[in-house]
Design an enzyme around this catalytic site. Sequence first.
Site, short mmCIF file in Angstrom:
data_model
loop_
_atom_site.label_atom_id
_atom_site.label_comp_id
_atom_site.label_asym_id
_atom_site.label_seq_id
_atom_site.Cartn_x
_atom_site.Cartn_y
_atom_site.Cartn_z
N HIS A 107 0.85 -1.18 0.00
CA HIS A 107 0.00 0.00 0.00
C HIS A 107 0.89 1.23 0.00
CE1 HIS A 107 -1.40 3.26 2.75
NE2 HIS A 107 -2.42 3.27 1.93
N ARG A 111 -0.44 12.52 -0.08
CA ARG A 111 -1.61 13.39 -0.06
C ARG A 111 -1.26 14.79 0.42
NH1 ARG A 111 -1.65 9.50 3.76
NH2 ARG A 111 -1.59 10.17 5.93
N HIS A 176 -7.11 -4.64 17.94
CA HIS A 176 -8.00 -5.70 18.42
C HIS A 176 -7.36 -7.07 18.28
CE1 HIS A 176 -8.68 -5.39 14.11
NE2 HIS A 176 -9.21 -6.61 14.12
N GLY A 259 -18.64 12.02 3.11
CA GLY A 259 -19.51 11.83 1.96
C GLY A 259 -18.78 11.45 0.70
#
Length: 305
Positions: A107, A111, A176, A259
Amino acid sequence: MTADPTAVRAYLLGLQDAICAALEAEDGAGRFTEEAWTRPEGGGGRTRVLSRGAVFEKAAVAFSHVVGAALPPTASARRPDIEGKPWSALGVSVVLHPGNPYVPTSHANVRYFVAGADGPAPAWWFGGGWDLTPFYGFEEDAVHWHRTAHGAVAPFGEALHARFKKGCDDYFYLRHRGEPRGIGGLFFDDFDELGFERSFALTRSVGDAFVPAYRPIVARRKDAPYGEREREHQLRRRGRYVEFNLLQDRGTLFGLQSGGRTEAILMSLPPLVRWDYGAAPEPGSPEAHLLDYFLKPRDWLGRTP
């Protein structure tokens, strides 16, 4: 030099082109398809996906430039000073899911974010990095990966590599599960401390170094023979990848909260994955060695591959 979003956009579009060309060349058979899209709130992007190639089961390389009228509280929790301000975010995201279990998933993301550009003192910063998620560990791959990472950031300050490496180890950790997602790499966010010109140069160096970091590993491993055992292990480890992206990844959560376009946000997910209740590697196996040795934060720079 004052902030120049136009220069950032031009670089990111060129980076997307360069990464796609390199991946197609390494795959040898697959080709990217492109979808250009817009969002009602403002902005858009172009998403490129290669599916069922000779090397990559799925490769996604996306450019986005999206804007919004006001940052919601959930998206500005770490920076309450910019809550409610208009914002703009530009980036290139890369997620690669190879078919051969001996080729690691990877990955990358670079940005640029600006909030309050219409005001007297806009907030801006760069972020990004890249990380490696192997299914089977190889010393020479890990050393090459981390040495390339070091070389990308060292010209901008010798202390940055250790800081960004730790940032990556800390960020890509499944809380987790109590385990790292992979062997790390680089991760930085909210970065503006070198001023715009040098911070942008650092971001370009990180973006440009991704292909030299990853492609030699793919070339070494893509023709390795494998069977059902290795494939099942790969699909189970992909499950960890999905868990992280949906539960913890800031980019995924920000995109959904603001959104964003769901299809583009979730392009990072692998095409096939499995969860087997209570599954664990056999002690002493290569699969266990990945967890017991490679998925432990360590200094790879001084090791001999």
